[in-house]
Each structure stands twice: as structure tokens, then as C-alpha cells.
Design a protein around this motif. Structure first.
Motif, mmCIF file in Angstrom:
data_model
loop_
_atom_site.group_PDB
_atom_site.id
_atom_site.type_symbol
_atom_site.label_atom_id
_atom_site.label_comp_id
_atom_site.label_asym_id
_atom_site.label_seq_id
_atom_site.Cartn_x
_atom_site.Cartn_y
_atom_site.Cartn_z
ATOM 1 N N LYS A 29 26.206 -29.581 16.518
ATOM 2 C CA LYS A 29 26.327 -31.067 16.559
ATOM 3 C C LYS A 29 27.721 -31.606 15.707
ATOM 4 O O LYS A 29 27.998 -32.612 15.929
ATOM 5 C CB LYS A 29 25.089 -31.801 15.809
ATOM 6 C CG LYS A 29 23.744 -31.360 16.663
ATOM 7 C CD LYS A 29 22.828 -32.423 16.175
ATOM 8 C CE LYS A 29 21.320 -32.305 16.675
ATOM 9 N NZ LYS A 29 20.375 -33.003 16.240
ATOM 10 N N LYS A 203 28.035 -41.360 9.507
ATOM 11 C CA LYS A 203 27.028 -41.315 10.698
ATOM 12 C C LYS A 203 26.503 -39.980 10.970
ATOM 13 O O LYS A 203 25.226 -39.750 11.560
ATOM 14 C CB LYS A 203 27.225 -41.971 11.926
ATOM 15 C CG LYS A 203 27.644 -43.394 11.878
ATOM 16 C CD LYS A 203 28.045 -44.166 13.174
ATOM 17 C CE LYS A 203 28.274 -45.475 12.889
ATOM 18 N NZ LYS A 203 28.551 -46.258 14.508
ATOM 19 N N THR A 204 27.318 -38.811 10.652
ATOM 20 C CA THR A 204 26.847 -37.601 10.835
ATOM 21 C C THR A 204 25.547 -36.989 10.220
ATOM 22 O O THR A 204 24.804 -36.488 10.856
ATOM 23 C CB THR A 204 28.027 -36.714 10.319
ATOM 24 O OG1 THR A 204 29.192 -36.829 11.002
ATOM 25 C CG2 THR A 204 27.582 -35.250 10.510
ATOM 26 N N LYS A 206 23.060 -39.094 9.869
ATOM 27 C CA LYS A 206 21.931 -39.655 10.611
ATOM 28 C C LYS A 206 21.581 -38.570 12.059
ATOM 29 O O LYS A 206 20.344 -38.595 12.213
ATOM 30 C CB LYS A 206 22.260 -40.978 10.885
ATOM 31 C CG LYS A 206 22.193 -41.988 9.733
ATOM 32 C CD LYS A 206 22.501 -43.345 10.323
ATOM 33 C CE LYS A 206 22.327 -44.392 9.177
ATOM 34 N NZ LYS A 206 22.483 -45.807 9.644
ATOM 35 N N THR A 207 22.968 -38.074 12.555
ATOM 36 C CA THR A 207 22.650 -37.653 13.749
ATOM 37 C C THR A 207 22.474 -36.108 13.617
ATOM 38 O O THR A 207 21.787 -35.411 14.448
ATOM 39 C CB THR A 207 23.986 -38.021 14.541
ATOM 40 O OG1 THR A 207 24.994 -37.321 14.040
ATOM 41 C CG2 THR A 207 24.023 -39.255 14.871
ATOM 42 N N ASN A 208 22.968 -35.536 12.695
ATOM 43 C CA ASN A 208 22.823 -34.053 12.244
ATOM 44 C C ASN A 208 21.852 -33.984 11.078
ATOM 45 O O ASN A 208 22.404 -33.960 10.162
ATOM 46 C CB ASN A 208 24.023 -33.368 12.032
ATOM 47 C CG ASN A 208 23.928 -31.906 12.250
ATOM 48 O OD1 ASN A 208 23.003 -31.291 12.250
ATOM 49 N ND2 ASN A 208 25.160 -31.309 12.410
#
Length: 282
Positions: A29, A203-204, A206-208
Motif C-alpha cells: 500500500k 492519510k497513509t 488511515k489507509t495502511n
């Protein structure tokens, strides 16, 4: 209680073994530089509440903590390079070669005794490592000589770091070393991002979700590692052998999560490694 350091190292090793699979998942990701920066930044935030004594440390030891952070940063960069191109289970067994470097440093730098039991233990671990490399690995098609060199350099620099831990923990508290270690790693990785002009986003995180999990594992594991090094009874040579139990987790992760092949063969090699650990601790 005198041998509590052994339990600390075992838990550290299991956490470390789990991190290799998490790193592999995180790489799907995010870029390695982005992971390394947020990995250490979150770790720094986690240790802040326990770092009130950090600024009372003598400047020379703060500098040594910087050197340790630099060594580990280099090791981790090589680690991600290797992980991108080899299976988790093979990486975990290749990582055992750090024991050869650590044992040499423990004997020649720290003057630790290299007994017959340790020699047998190290030999068994090396045999396990050699055997796994005799088997063609279907998940390592991208593995080349540079990748193998990256894996070995990662092991060497980690061995240097482990030796530094034993020396530094004779002069500071674990919370002091952990704060400065995480602080300098965050600064170094931040500098790498600036130099390479790589864009990152908060945001990384949150997504990873693997990144904060990696950070938590790192902080808990390093706390136990530093405490073990603070024990006057602990030895780098023995700690290095015990750390190899991490291969159990990496091989199982490769099998259960990444569906890697030749797992029975790898488990046999792992059994030889564990036998070596057992002999060295007798």
C-alpha cells in the motif's frame, strides 16, 4: 528472576518475526520510505509519555544513540529492499545469518566466551540456513545477487546495532535510549523524504493500518530488548541465538498468510535452528 532477560528476548524475537510479515503487507500500500518515516514517527509518539528522563542524558551518549539510529536506518532500508524481492519465510531464514555477525562481534568486541555449547548451537543454525538455500524457492523469482547482498547487509548492520545495545545499556535507562533512538530515526527518515522529494500524506496512517501495528510492535519489542541488555547476566552471543526463534513466526506467516510453497522443508530447517538455540542455552 535472574534469567528474566531470556523471556524478554523470546518475546522480542516473536514480535520481530511478526513484523516481517507486516512489513511485506505494508509495502503493498505504501512506499518503503513512507512506511519507515510514519513507522518511526508513530513509535516516537508512543514513547513520549515515558521519556521524561531522556534530556538528562549526557551529550556523548545522545550522540551514540544517534549512531545506533543511523545504523538501524541503514539496516531497515536494506531490509525493505530484500523483502520486496523474496518470500517472507525465506527472508526470515536468511535473516538468521545475522547470528554469525553478532557472535563474532560479541566474542571479539565484548570479549564474551565462545563455549562448546554455543559453537554447536551456532553450527546448527548455520546448517539450517544453508539447507533452506539449497531448495529452490518459487516465490523468489525476483531474487538476484543485489537482493541477497541487501539481505546480508541488513543482517550485518543489525548485528552492529545489537552489540551497541549491550554497551549503551550499561550507561543509560531503557526509556532514555528508546526516546533518542526513535527521535533520531524519525529525523533521518524525514530527511530521506526531503532529499528524494517523495510526497507523503498523513492519510497513509488511515489507509495502511499495518504501519501503526508495526510501530506498536517495535516499541514493545525494543523496550524488552533494552531491558534484557541492561541485565549483567545477558550476553550478546546468547541473545543472538535466542533471537533466531523469530524464524518460526516468519515461516508460519509465509505459509498461513502468503500461501508460500515448500513450507514443510522450511519447517524442517526451522527445527534445526531451534535445536541450535536449545543447545546453546543448556
Amino acid at each position: 528472576m535472574d534469567n528474566l532477560w531470556i523471556l524478554f528476548i523470546v518475546i522480542y524475537a516473536l514480535l520481530k518475526g511478526g513484523r516481517e510479515g507486516m512489513k511485506k503487507a505494508a509495502l503493498k500500500k505504501s512506499s518503503s520510505n513512507e512506511i519507515l518515516f510514519f513507522y518511526t514517527l508513530v513509535g516516537l509518539i508512543l514513547v513520549l509519555p515515558f521519556s521524561k528522563e531522556a534530556f538528562s542524558l549526557a551529550p556523548i551518549y545522545i550522540f551514540y544513540a544517534f549512531l545506533k539510529a543511523f545504523v538501524v536506518c541503514v539496516a531497515w532500508i536494506f531490509s525493505f529492499k530484500a523483502l520486496r524481492n523474496m518470500s517472507v519465510s525465506l527472508y526470515g531464514i536468511m535473516d538468521l545469518s545475522r547470528m554469525v555477525f553478532s557472535t563474532g562481534l560479541g566474542v571479539f568486541i565484548l570479549g564474551e566466551a565462545f563455549t562448546l555449547k554455543k559453537a554447536i548451537g551456532v553450527t546448527l543454525v548455520i546448517i539450517g540456513l544453508l539447507l533452506v538455500n539449497l531448495k529452490k524457492n518459487a516465490n523468489s523469482k525476483g531474487m538476484t545477487l543485489p537482493v541477497l547482498i541487501a539481505a546480508l547487509l541488513n543482517c550485518f548492520f543489525n548485528a552492529v546495532s545489537g552489540t551497541m545495545d549491550k554497551v549503551l545499556m550499561q550507561h543509560m535507562e531503557s526509556s532514555q535510549l528508546q526516546f533518542w533512538f526513535m527521535f533520531f530515526m524519525t529525523v533521518i527518515y524525514g530527511a530521506v523524504l526531503i532529499i528524494t522529494h517523495e510526497k507523503v500524506s498523513i492519510k497513509t496512517l488511515k489507509t495502511n493500518y499495518w504501519i501503526p501495528l508495526l510501530s506498536l510492535s517495535l516499541v514493545v519489542g525494543d523496550k524488552l530488548l533494552f531491558e534484557a541488555n541492561a541485565s549483567p547476566l545477558s550476553q550478546v552471543t546468547l541473545m543472538t541465538v535466542i533471537k533466531q526463534s523469530s524464524v518460526v513466526i516468519t515461516v508460519l506467516t509465509g505459509w498461513l498468510i502468503y500461501k508460500e510453497k515448500n513450507i514443510l522443508y522450511k519447517l524442517m530447517c526451522t527445527g534445526i535452528v531451534l535445536a541450535g538455540i536449545f543447545v546453546a542455552l543448556l
